[in-house]
Design a protein around this motif. Structure first.
Motif, PDB file in Angstrom:
ATOM      1  N   ARG A   1       2.201  70.163  29.446  1.00 52.97           N
ATOM      2  CA  ARG A   1       2.454  68.768  28.994  1.00 52.97           C
ATOM      3  C   ARG A   1       1.158  68.310  28.072  1.00 52.97           C
ATOM      4  O   ARG A   1       1.393  67.592  26.893  1.00 52.97           O
ATOM      5  CB  ARG A   1       2.816  67.917  30.098  1.00 52.97           C
TER       6      ARG A   1
ATOM      7  N   HIS B   1       0.972  67.465  24.004  1.00 56.27           N
ATOM      8  CA  HIS B   1       0.463  66.174  23.623  1.00 56.27           C
ATOM      9  C   HIS B   1      -0.736  66.349  22.673  1.00 56.27           C
ATOM     10  O   HIS B   1      -1.140  65.542  21.648  1.00 56.27           O
ATOM     11  CB  HIS B   1       0.191  65.191  24.587  1.00 56.27           C
TER      12      HIS B   1
ATOM     13  N   GLU C   1       8.393  61.229  25.123  1.00 56.48           N
ATOM     14  CA  GLU C   1       8.620  61.874  26.293  1.00 56.48           C
ATOM     15  C   GLU C   1      10.125  61.350  26.744  1.00 56.48           C
ATOM     16  O   GLU C   1      10.313  60.172  26.692  1.00 56.48           O
ATOM     17  CB  GLU C   1       7.737  61.714  27.473  1.00 56.48           C
TER      18      GLU C   1
ATOM     19  N   PHE D   1      10.513  66.535  24.688  1.00 61.81           N
ATOM     20  CA  PHE D   1       9.603  65.651  23.870  1.00 61.81           C
ATOM     21  C   PHE D   1      10.383  65.515  22.531  1.00 61.81           C
ATOM     22  O   PHE D   1      11.046  66.601  21.906  1.00 61.81           O
ATOM     23  CB  PHE D   1       8.332  66.550  23.393  1.00 61.81           C
TER      24      PHE D   1
END
Length: 131
Positions: A36, A40, A48, A57
């Motif tokens: 994750r 990002h 999200e 995403f």
């Protein structure tokens, strides 16, 4: 008990990625959190959400990547084009893959270089479809 645990995960509805990740054993949680964070770090304006009962995403309002935790691997879902474009990499690294997913073993380090390339490819794919 393990079988019930994973069955429960598949039958549950999650409100967010945090809830999803917390249902896994610590070893799997760590990998999911790393993944994750890596996604990002590539894109600052990602949204999200939970899609198909998996963390997902959106980039510029379009689905970008999904991932899911399993007992022995993490499923990474970049869609059919994302898989097709990286088939040779998957074969070379001996990853199991299908039309829409690739599997990264929990017992191995995640392939950050490949994940980065796949996310970049998906972002460019979304950009091209918008123009």
């Amino acid at each position: 008990m393990q079988r019930f645990f994973y069955f429960y995960i598949m039958e549950s509805t999650f409100k967010n990625i945090d809830e999803y990740i917390l249902l896994f054993p610590l070893e799997v949680q760590e990998k999911l959190l790393e993944l994750r964070k890596a996604i990002h770090s590539q894109v600052s304006d990602l949204e999200e959400y939970i899609g198909y009962q998996m963390p997902a995403f959106r980039y510029k309002g379009k689905p970008l990547i999904y991932f899911a935790g399993y007992k022995k691997h993490i499923g990474f879902y970049p869609g059919a084009e994302g898989i097709r474009n990286f088939e040779e990499d998957f074969k070379e690294r001996k990853y199991k893959f299908s039309k829409g997913a690739v599997q990264f073993l929990i017992t191995e380090d995640l392939p950050w270089d490949l994940i980065h390339k796949i996310v970049q490819f998906k972002m460019e794919e979304i950009e091209q479809k918008k123009s």
